[in-house]
Design a protein around this motif. Structure first.
Motif, PDB file in Angstrom:
ATOM      1  N   MET A  93       0.828  -1.208   0.000  1.00 34.57           N
ATOM      2  CA  MET A  93       0.000   0.000   0.000  1.00 34.57           C
ATOM      3  C   MET A  93       0.859   1.254   0.000  1.00 34.57           C
ATOM      4  O   MET A  93       1.930   1.290   0.599  1.00 34.57           O
ATOM      5  N   VAL A  94       0.358   2.265  -0.690  1.00 34.11           N
ATOM      6  CA  VAL A  94       0.991   3.578  -0.666  1.00 34.11           C
ATOM      7  C   VAL A  94      -0.056   4.554  -0.167  1.00 34.11           C
ATOM      8  O   VAL A  94      -1.188   4.531  -0.630  1.00 34.11           O
ATOM      9  N   PHE A  95       0.338   5.379   0.795  1.00 33.20           N
ATOM     10  CA  PHE A  95      -0.667   6.256   1.397  1.00 33.20           C
ATOM     11  C   PHE A  95      -0.529   7.682   0.894  1.00 33.20           C
ATOM     12  O   PHE A  95       0.406   8.052   0.202  1.00 33.20           O
ATOM     13  N   LEU A 164       8.329   6.834  -1.204  1.00 35.27           N
ATOM     14  CA  LEU A 164       7.341   5.986  -0.533  1.00 35.27           C
ATOM     15  C   LEU A 164       6.959   4.815  -1.437  1.00 35.27           C
ATOM     16  O   LEU A 164       6.822   3.672  -0.986  1.00 35.27           O
ATOM     17  N   ALA A 168       7.378   0.611  -1.143  1.00 34.65           N
ATOM     18  CA  ALA A 168       6.308  -0.350  -1.436  1.00 34.65           C
ATOM     19  C   ALA A 168       6.787  -1.404  -2.431  1.00 34.65           C
ATOM     20  O   ALA A 168       6.433  -2.572  -2.334  1.00 34.65           O
TER      21      ALA A 168
END
Lengths: 321, 311
Positions: A93-95, A164, A168
């Motif tokens: 997941m990448v937020f 980020l 991931a």
């Protein structure tokens, strides 16, 4: 072939002693290597659905019913240990906000390496470092040697989001879920990040679920678009079909509120009147009816999601416009 | 701002702080009723004797003259002679007693961290459990019980009834005599450290970057000890600096109650005896320790958090 299958997912939040349904019977499938965009206003349940897939819901939320399976194996029944192998290793997941999503006290390299150590341990220090460099290049970060030594606050917003994404990718996932990865960025950088996700998806055969409230970033990216409203899927259609002729009035309204390059210039952008309903006090019948121009008496009963050709839509008026 | 500039500014500020402490102490000591000689004389001194003694120690000069003379002598390392320890140099009086005090304070601080941090982390990981509630109750007690109550209670229980530990005295840091004073002094640091660690860890465990780490499949243990703990310790360092000031206050009482021949006990005795030079010098030492402790806290802070380093 369907890789990720979510069926009849119901997620509730505990709020002031009550259980408030936030996701109400969501079903969708993701084929290997494909790109799906999940679109909806905030509160539509799109992020909660994504967190449910990785079982990272906040403690106040719980999955009431439904099932989630990855390549045929049920994720909801897995022990936490096995789930940790899946998280980051198969589904990453990448937020939204990379500044808070990365740990401020550790360098980018330390954060990438933690994931490598977990999912793809390398023999030597050099091999680990090389892999970090490789990932930095893959996400389009120039001067990776220097950027690996940087702390998150030393990078620009777009660079941080790339970093980020690199953390991931470190686990070499089959599915990447990107939850509003462009919201905190300015428009040109948004486009770059979406391009990057598309390129990574192509190069690695990685399926991507892009969660966004902005249909504009979706057009060139997704194979399919899932539109969510008040915890339900209201339309699920191939991207070109959706943009060509949205079947649900809500999808149509979303499209209408996009600025267009070839429309009349001074036109005021239309917006959707009213606000999304409070999940604790949903209207009876169709949740969108109170804001819908085409609502009729029929809409007092909740429409079911029906398949029409290549798409699914939940509206009594679908196909009659 | 260059590193040298920062250091120069800090040293300058330290000088100002010590000067202000010195001035305030000077005034307070002289405003205290009584005088150094009446308290020690077997019978009332005649006005004549009193005046002669005051002249001998330079106490008959106007305050500003005394202050400037004290200050300049102190700057050259001469803090005068103690009134109470007849003719003994103040520096000797202080040096002979500094070790028990500093080792007690250091040990209490260390115990506070070594016990408090794990308790706080455990409570944060089991947020809202019986352990969490128990710790919060016990830590309230730890803060609330004054050291002058805790010391006699422990002495009565552990020394008088159980006979396990000595009831008073000092045989050095590595001896049974050190146990009660350290435990008493460490109560508050343990409680405060545990509470702060708990609060800051709970915040870290809810943070976005903690969720990211979990989303990468890192096991909870790895995430907590490799990443979250360091985040959680940043605010704890600040508190640790403040603890030093509190401990220096408590150590005065504990040494007096447990009869430890340290600076704290001497400090209290010097106040009672109006031993001006010793009071002044001891206050300065305490102030200097607090300043140095805060400096160390800033260094630790910058080491933990790169955002401070580059700011």
């Amino acid at each position: 072939m369907d890789q990720l299958v979510v069926s009849d997912l119901v997620v509730e939040f505990a709020r002031a002693g009550h259980r408030v349904p936030v996701v109400r019977g969501v079903s969708f499938t993701l084929e290997r290597g494909r790109r799906v965009a999940v679109v909806g206003e905030s509160g539509s349940g799109k992020s909660v659905t994504a967190l449910a897939v990785t079982r990272l819901l906040p403690p106040t939320a719980s999955i009431r019913s439904g099932s989630i399976s990855l390549d045929g194996s049920d994720l909801l029944g897995l022990p936490e240990r096995s789930m940790e192998d899946i998280r980051g290793g198969r589904v990453a997941m990448v937020f939204q906000d990379a500044l808070t999503a990365l740990d401020p006290l550790f360098t980018i390299e330390q954060q990438i390496q933690a994931v490598l150590d977990r999912h793809a341990p390398r023999a030597s220090r050099q091999a680990r470092h090389d892999e970090c460099l490789e990932l930095m290049r893959a996400v389009g970060i120039s001067d990776p040697e220097r950027r690996l030594r940087a702390y998150p606050h030393e990078l620009s917003g777009g660079m941080r989001q790339r970093a980020l994404i690199a953390t991931a990718l470190a686990g070499d996932p089959e599915v990447l879920i990107a939850d509003e990865p462009t919201t905190a960025l300015d428009v040109t950088v948004q486009a770059q990040i979406v391009d990057l996700l598309r390129r990574l998806s192509d190069e690695r055969g990685m399926a991507v679920i892009l969660i966004t409230h902005d249909l504009g970033v979706v057009a060139d990216f997704a194979d399919r678009v899932v539109v969510m409203y008040a915890g339900r899927i209201v339309e699920d259609a191939p991207a070109d079909e959706l943009f060509e002729s949205p079947a649900h009035p809500y999808s149509a309204a979303l499209l209408d509120s996009l600025p267009s390059l070839d429309g009349p210039r001074m036109r005021r952008l239309p917006s959707i009147g009213g606000a999304p309903p409070d999940p604790a006090a949903l209207p009876a019948g169709c949740s969108f009816a109170p804001r819908c121009a085409r609502a009729t008496g029929e809409c007092d009963s909740e429409p079911v999601l029906v398949t029409i050709g290549a798409r699914r839509v939940a509206c009594h008026h679908a196909g009659t416009a | 701002m260059s590193a040298n500039g920062t250091i120069a500014r800090r040293v300058g500020r330290t000088g100002v702080v010590l000067l202000v402490v010195y001035a305030i102490t000077f005034v307070c000591v002289r405003l205290t009723p009584g005088n150094p000689f009446a308290a020690r004389a077997p019978r009332a001194l005649s006005p004549d004797q009193q005046a002669r003694l005051e002249r001998q120690f330079g106490l008959d000069d106007p305050w500003p003259v005394q202050f400037v003379r004290y200050l300049f002598r102190a700057l050259s390392g001469d803090f005068g002679v103690s009134y109470a320890h007849q003719g003994e140099d103040v520096v000797d009086v202080i040096v002979a007693r500094a070790w028990p005090t500093m080792s007690l304070v250091g040990a209490a601080l260390l115990v506070g961290l070594v016990v408090g941090v794990p308790l706080g982390v455990a409570a944060a990981l089991r947020n809202d459990s019986w352990f969490d509630h128990l710790l919060s109750g016990v830590s309230t007690l730890g803060v609330a019980i004054p050291v002058f109550v805790a010391t006699p209670v422990l002495v009565i229980v552990l020394s008088v009834y159980a006979g396990w530990l000595p009831a008073q005295g000092w045989d050095g840091l590595i001896s049974t005599t050190a146990i009660i004073p350290i435990v008493v002094l460490a109560l508050e640091p343990i409680a405060v450290t545990a509470r702060f660690t708990r609060a800051s860890m709970i915040e870290v465990l809810r943070s976005d970057h903690h969720r990211t780490a979990r989303a990468r499949g890192l096991a909870r243990r790895t995430v907590v000890f490799r990443f979250a703990l360091r985040n959680g310790l940043v605010p704890v360092t600040t508190i640790t600096g403040l603890q030093v000031a509190g401990l220096l206050g408590s150590v005065v009482l504990v040494e007096s109650a447990y009869n430890v021949p340290g600076l704290g006990k001497e400090f209290l005795a010097a106040i009672t005896a109006r031993d001006y030079p010793v009071v002044m010098a001891a206050t300065l030492i305490f102030a200097a320790v607090i300043v140095v402790a805060n400096l160390l806290v800033d260094v630790a802070y910058a080491r933990l958090d790169p955002r401070i380093r580059s700011a």
